[in-house]
Structures are given as C-alpha cells and as structure tokens.
Design an enzyme around this catalytic site. Structure first.
Site, PDB file in Angstrom:
ATOM      1  CG  HIS A   1      46.350  42.912  48.085  1.00 55.78           C
ATOM      2  ND1 HIS A   1      45.864  41.761  48.647  1.00 55.78           N
ATOM      3  CD2 HIS A   1      47.062  43.530  49.072  1.00 55.78           C
ATOM      4  CE1 HIS A   1      46.259  41.697  49.908  1.00 55.78           C
ATOM      5  NE2 HIS A   1      46.982  42.763  50.191  1.00 55.78           N
TER       6      HIS A   1
ATOM      7  CG  HIS B   1      45.194  33.080  46.736  1.00 51.04           C
ATOM      8  ND1 HIS B   1      46.322  32.995  47.496  1.00 51.04           N
ATOM      9  CD2 HIS B   1      44.448  34.075  47.262  1.00 51.04           C
ATOM     10  CE1 HIS B   1      46.257  33.897  48.451  1.00 51.04           C
ATOM     11  NE2 HIS B   1      45.142  34.567  48.335  1.00 51.04           N
TER      12      HIS B   1
ATOM     13  CG  ASP C   1      38.871  39.334  47.236  1.00 51.74           C
ATOM     14  OD1 ASP C   1      38.270  39.616  48.279  1.00 51.74           O
ATOM     15  OD2 ASP C   1      40.082  39.513  47.081  1.00 51.74           O
TER      16      ASP C   1
HETATM   17  N1  CMC Z   1      42.393  34.312  35.053  1.00 48.67           N
HETATM   18  C1  CMC Z   1      42.985  33.689  34.020  1.00 48.67           C
HETATM   19  N2  CMC Z   1      44.175  33.097  34.074  1.00 48.67           N
HETATM   20  C2  CMC Z   1      44.823  33.154  35.241  1.00 48.67           C
HETATM   21  C3  CMC Z   1      44.270  33.799  36.377  1.00 48.67           C
HETATM   22  C4  CMC Z   1      43.015  34.380  36.253  1.00 48.67           C
HETATM   23  N3  CMC Z   1      42.438  34.984  37.284  1.00 48.67           N
HETATM   24  N4  CMC Z   1      45.134  33.708  37.405  1.00 48.67           N
HETATM   25  C5  CMC Z   1      46.193  33.023  36.950  1.00 48.67           C
HETATM   26  N5  CMC Z   1      46.004  32.688  35.642  1.00 48.67           N
HETATM   27  C6  CMC Z   1      46.875  31.869  34.792  1.00 48.67           C
HETATM   28  C7  CMC Z   1      48.139  32.615  34.378  1.00 48.67           C
HETATM   29  O1  CMC Z   1      47.954  33.298  33.150  1.00 48.67           O
HETATM   30  C8  CMC Z   1      49.121  31.495  34.263  1.00 48.67           C
HETATM   31  O2  CMC Z   1      48.879  30.792  33.068  1.00 48.67           O
HETATM   32  P1  CMC Z   1      50.106  30.179  32.201  1.00 48.67           P
HETATM   33  O3  CMC Z   1      50.792  29.213  33.144  1.00 48.67           O
HETATM   34  O4  CMC Z   1      49.473  29.534  31.032  1.00 48.67           O
HETATM   35  O5  CMC Z   1      50.963  31.355  31.862  1.00 48.67           O
HETATM   36  C9  CMC Z   1      48.726  30.548  35.399  1.00 48.67           C
HETATM   37  O6  CMC Z   1      47.317  30.783  35.594  1.00 48.67           O
HETATM   38  C10 CMC Z   1      49.486  30.790  36.707  1.00 48.67           C
HETATM   39  O7  CMC Z   1      49.241  32.121  37.101  1.00 48.67           O
HETATM   40  P2  CMC Z   1      50.263  33.066  37.835  1.00 48.67           P
HETATM   41  O8  CMC Z   1      50.142  34.443  37.263  1.00 48.67           O
HETATM   42  O9  CMC Z   1      51.620  32.438  37.869  1.00 48.67           O
HETATM   43  O10 CMC Z   1      49.699  33.060  39.305  1.00 48.67           O
HETATM   44  P3  CMC Z   1      50.129  34.041  40.431  1.00 48.67           P
HETATM   45  O11 CMC Z   1      50.263  33.221  41.660  1.00 48.67           O
HETATM   46  O12 CMC Z   1      51.299  34.885  40.061  1.00 48.67           O
HETATM   47  O13 CMC Z   1      48.905  35.051  40.517  1.00 48.67           O
HETATM   48  C11 CMC Z   1      46.930  36.098  41.231  1.00 48.67           C
HETATM   49  C12 CMC Z   1      47.964  35.023  41.537  1.00 48.67           C
HETATM   50  C13 CMC Z   1      45.940  36.170  42.396  1.00 48.67           C
HETATM   51  C14 CMC Z   1      47.625  37.489  41.107  1.00 48.67           C
HETATM   52  C15 CMC Z   1      46.234  35.749  39.897  1.00 48.67           C
HETATM   53  O14 CMC Z   1      45.637  34.471  39.997  1.00 48.67           O
HETATM   54  C16 CMC Z   1      45.190  36.796  39.524  1.00 48.67           C
HETATM   55  O15 CMC Z   1      45.554  37.840  38.937  1.00 48.67           O
HETATM   56  N6  CMC Z   1      43.884  36.545  39.853  1.00 48.67           N
HETATM   57  C17 CMC Z   1      42.838  37.506  39.591  1.00 48.67           C
HETATM   58  C18 CMC Z   1      42.890  38.598  40.634  1.00 48.67           C
HETATM   59  C19 CMC Z   1      42.340  38.122  41.971  1.00 48.67           C
HETATM   60  O16 CMC Z   1      41.290  37.511  42.044  1.00 48.67           O
HETATM   61  N7  CMC Z   1      43.079  38.476  43.040  1.00 48.67           N
HETATM   62  C20 CMC Z   1      42.617  38.217  44.410  1.00 48.67           C
HETATM   63  C21 CMC Z   1      43.511  37.303  45.149  1.00 48.67           C
HETATM   64  S1  CMC Z   1      42.722  36.807  46.677  1.00 48.67           S
HETATM   65  C22 CMC Z   1      42.822  38.179  47.671  1.00 48.67           C
HETATM   66  C23 CMC Z   1      44.050  38.220  48.501  1.00 48.67           C
HETATM   67  O17 CMC Z   1      44.297  37.283  49.302  1.00 48.67           O
HETATM   68  O18 CMC Z   1      44.778  39.225  48.347  1.00 48.67           O
END
Ligand code: CMC
Length: 457
Positions: free
Chosen positions: A282, A321, A377
């Site tokens: 987050h 995101h 971020d």
């Molecule tokens: N790097 C590499 N792969 C990723 C990333 C990433 N940062 N984010 C998502 N993926 C991949 C994930 O492995 C999945 O691949 P596959 O379909 O092949 O399994 C696909 O993209 C979909 O990801 P997801 O996990 O279903 O996406 P989510 O909506 O659950 O997660 C997230 C969102 C923000 C937790 C994730 O993108 C992440 O961990 N990002 C890095 C951390 C980050 O920058 N967080 C800040 C968010 S903005 C601040 C806020 O508003 O709080």
C-alpha cells in the site's frame, strides 16, 4: 411442462426488472433479490438454505475485490478510464488550481470553501501545528534508528490520550477539533520522527509558511534564521499532497472505517489507517521502489532485472494497481511536476535508472498485456529521492495528506444510517468436536517444526 423453478423465474422477469433471480440447484428453489445501484445486498442471500436450520448462504469475497462496503459521496474512481474525482471535481483541475488545504476542506465538508471559510480553515490548521511537549518526550523513547512510520503510528494513536473529549465521536465541535488537530499535527509528528531518525534537533512549526513549505522547513531547517523553500519544491509537494488526499475504499481507508465503526475516537481510527499504510503493498510501495532502484544499481542491470520480474523472482514495485487497469491519473500529473523537481535538485543516478526502467517496462509485452503501468508511487518515490528524503520517510509523507481522506471517510461512516460495527463472516475450515488431550498423553516431535498451521484446509 415447465418445472417450478422456470415458472418462478418467468414471473420474476415479468414482475420486475430491478431484481436478480437466483435459483438454488440444490433445492430447485428460486429467490428474487432486489437490485439497487447494480448491487444486491449480501444479507438477502441469507434466506437461501437447504434446510430450515441452516445458517443460510453468504458471499465469499476475500480482500473485498467485488464487495461494496459502504455508500460514499467523497471520491469517484473509474479505474478502466483512469478517472479520479473528489466530490465530483477531476483531480487534474484540483492539482492545477487548488491547494492541499482547500482539497482537505472539500473532502471533509463536501463543497469548495468560500474565501472566508478557507481563511478560517487555514488559520485554524496553521495555529494547531504545535504538539504537546510531552509528545517530544514520548518520541525520545524510541531507538535512534526507529522507523519513522512506526513512530508516526504510535504518536498519532497517543494523541487520543491528550484529547479525551474526542471520544464523543458524535459531538460536532469535538469532530472539528480532531480534524483540525490531526491535519495540523500529523506533519509535525512526521517531521519530528524524521529528525529523530537523523539525530537532528526537532524544528518547531513556522506559521508564516504555507502547509507544504512549513513541512519542508520542519524537515530541512538547520542554522538559518528562516527557512525559505524553493517554490518549485513546495508546489510539487503540495500537488503530491493533493494527489494522495483520498482514494476511496483502499486498504488504509477501510481500516479507518472498520476500526472507527466501533465508535473509537478518530485519533485511534486514523492510527489504524497509518498502520495499514505502512505495508509495502500500500503506502510502502514508494519506499519499495527506491529499494528496488538501489538493488538494480545501474542502467545496464535493467534488462536482467526485468527478466527476473518476468520469472516471478521480483516484483516491479511502483507498477500495477488494483483499481487502475489502464493508467493511474495521479501518475500522469506528478510526472509533469517531477521535471521541475529534478531541475531544482542535484543530479541523482537513481532518477536515471527509474526513467529508463519505466521506458523499458512500457515497451514490454509482459507489462502491457497485464495492464501494468506506473502508479503514483513510482514517481513520488523518485521525487522524494531527489529531495534527499530517505525512503523510510516516504510512507510517512503519504500519511500526511491521506489524513484528510481518512477523516472525511470516518465522518461519512459515522453518520451513515447503515452504520454497524464491522464484523465479517468466515467459512470455518478447521476441525470440530476434538477432545482435549492431557499433556502427558500427547504424541509428536519434541521440537517445534516449520511455521504454524495457518493455511485453512
Ligand atoms: N510486477 C510484476 N508483476 C505484477 C505486478 C508488478 N508490480 N503487479 C501485478 N503483476 C502481475 C501479477 O503477477 C499477475 O500476473 P499473472 O496474471 O500472470 O499471474 C497480474 O500482473 C495481475 O496482478 P494481480 O496481482 O492480480 O493485481 P492486483 O490488482 O491484485 O495487485 C498491486 C495490485 C498494486 C498489489 C500489484 O500490482 C503490486 O503488488 N504492485 C507493486 C506494489 C505497488 O506498486 N503498490 C502501490 C499501489 S498504488 C498506491 C495505492 O493506491 O495504494
């Protein structure tokens, strides 16, 4: 001949278009559930039972990916279209024309302030920036290298002990005071945490300065009589504050609402928000971005790093995101301010790595096919790095403006006629009716092996 289910379903369609007909194939029974605002009430599922004595059906939604937990009029997000609005006003307009304190007013009161209202609001916040001297004693109790977010978390919670009147959560004057105090004092606590961590004396607030200027002064003032921040840096920081002010039902806001639903005082509820924001998925993401850039080390290492992301050994922090699946509109706005900050600050090799990393990831099918774009971020981390703010402080700075959103959401939750104490359900997967085995009769290894059994079967 149609069966009973088909008859009920046909009648339903004829009777009402604003309902959802659910057929339970275990019993053949159909249920008509009202649809309001494109949602059904999860409690309406409870009537679906096989046997009369059953508990009834529940909705299973870990992480609330498709569950609306409240009605809200504060922030609108369309993740697919990349839209973010506060009280209906697009974030682009707010960042261009407004200031953080005005946006805070808008979030809390629902309308832009008139000139006298804004003057009063600004005056009240500016004149509540000092913290009780005992808070300084409290901060001194932390280790020299304590993480400033841990310090902020503790001190925001501790504020409730200084203002016991805030326990009257329905009292409008107490609410106003808590709002003013939190908006005014969180930057002071944040800056004190930083100075503690750096081993520097605390700098008291300077009420002649604007909100963001004062924060820069409390962070960076040394021996000069008056700290005069570069206006490009103060404006970029104010824009970052606007961009982070609220983001509807994210993890920390949900934490504030959940904890606040117990009618605890707003300082404690906001402390819950700070705790949630601390996590690397987050608010901790921009700190994680900088750690990642340091690990990469040089532009030449970027291809190898991206390969490790694709092999799932690494995550590209600052990308992706949960809600924005095309582009984070906040990222677009802050990107335009980043150049001004880089101009006003010294060359930093990590900025170069970040710029190249972004370019390559945006050219790569792995990221584009998954709609992984830079989020706010990614850029905020690089801006703070250029300002020479250590990564441990990034989340702390995020918490300053988000306090406005948390307070607005806390008040909306408190006044919601649907408000009840938060209490989710579970699907129990554990054992039942086990007998207690006396200590001497138990069998098994002599040492504790492996992690505790946390995974539900
Ligand atoms: N790097 C590499 N792969 C990723 C990333 C990433 N940062 N984010 C998502 N993926 C991949 C994930 O492995 C999945 O691949 P596959 O379909 O092949 O399994 C696909 O993209 C979909 O990801 P997801 O996990 O279903 O996406 P989510 O909506 O659950 O997660 C997230 C969102 C923000 C937790 C994730 O993108 C992440 O961990 N990002 C890095 C951390 C980050 O920058 N967080 C800040 C968010 S903005 C601040 C806020 O508003 O709080």
């Amino acid at each position: 001949m149609p069966n009973e289910t088909e008859v009920v379903a046909e009648e339903t369609v004829a009777n009402s278009e604003e309902t959802l007909t659910v057929t339970d194939n275990r019993t053949g029974k159909s249920y008509e559930l009202p649809i309001v605002d494109d949602t059904i009430r999860a409690m309406d599922l409870r009537q679906i039972k096989v046997r009369e004595e059953d508990f009834g059906m529940m909705a299973f939604d870990p992480a609330f990916t498709n569950t609306a937990a409240c009605r809200s009029s504060i922030t609108y997000i369309d993740g697919e279209a990349g839209i973010l609005e506060h009280r209906g006003i697009p974030i682009e307009q707010l960042c261009e024309h407004s200031t953080f304190l005005e946006v805070a007013y808008l979030l809390v009161y629902g309308e832009l302030p008139t000139r006298p209202q804004l003057e009063d609001w600004t005056f009240d916040i500016t004149t509540h920036t000092f913290v009780h001297e005992d808070i300084k004693q409290f901060l001194k109790g932390f280790r020299y290298d304590a993480h400033p977010m841990g310090m902020l978390l503790a001190t925001v919670g501790a504020l409730s002990t200084f203002y016991p009147g805030s326990k009257n959560t329905g009292d409008q004057i107490e609410r106003y005071l808590a709002t003013i105090r939190l908006l005014a004092k969180v930057p002071t606590l944040a800056a004190f945490s930083y100075r503690h961590n750096m081993g520097l004396p605390y700098v008291y607030p300077d009420n002649d300065l604007s909100y963001s200027e004062n924060f820069l002064s409390m962070l960076f003032k040394m021996t000069e009589v008056k700290y005069e921040p570069d206006p490009r840096l103060a404006r970029a920081l104010d824009v970052l504050f606007i961009l982070h002010a609220d983001h509807e039902q994210n993890c920390s806001t949900s934490a504030v609402r959940d904890v606040g639903s117990s009618d605890v005082d707003p300082y404690s509820a906001v402390a819950a928000g700070v705790a949630a924001l601390y996590g690397p998925l987050h608010g901790g993401a921009n700190e994680a971005v900088l750690k990642m850039l340091r690990r990469i080390g040089s532009v030449e290492e970027i291809p190898a790093f991206l390969e490790s992301v694709k092999n799932r050994e690494e995550k590209l922090m600052g990308f992706g995101h949960r809600v924005y699946k095309n582009y984070d509109p906040r990222a677009k706005i802050i990107k335009s301010h980043a150049d001004g900050v880089f101009e006003a600050t010294e060359y930093n090799p990590l900025v170069e790595i970040a710029t190249e990393l972004e370019k390559r990831a945006l050219d790569d099918e792995f990221f584009t096919s998954r709609k992984l774009y830079p989020n706010v971020d990614f850029y905020s981390g690089i801006i703070y790095e250029a300002l020479k703010i250590p990564p441990e402080m990034f989340t702390v700075i995020f918490a300053i403006p988000r306090t406005a959103g948390w307070l607005a959401q806390w008040m909306e939750m408190s006044d919601d006629p649907d408000k009840k104490i938060s209490r989710p359900r579970q699907i129990y997967c554990g054992r039942r009716n086990e007998d207690y085995v006396p200590l001497g009769e138990r069998e098994g290894p002599d040492t504790i092996e492996g992690p505790p059994a946390t995974r539900p079967s």
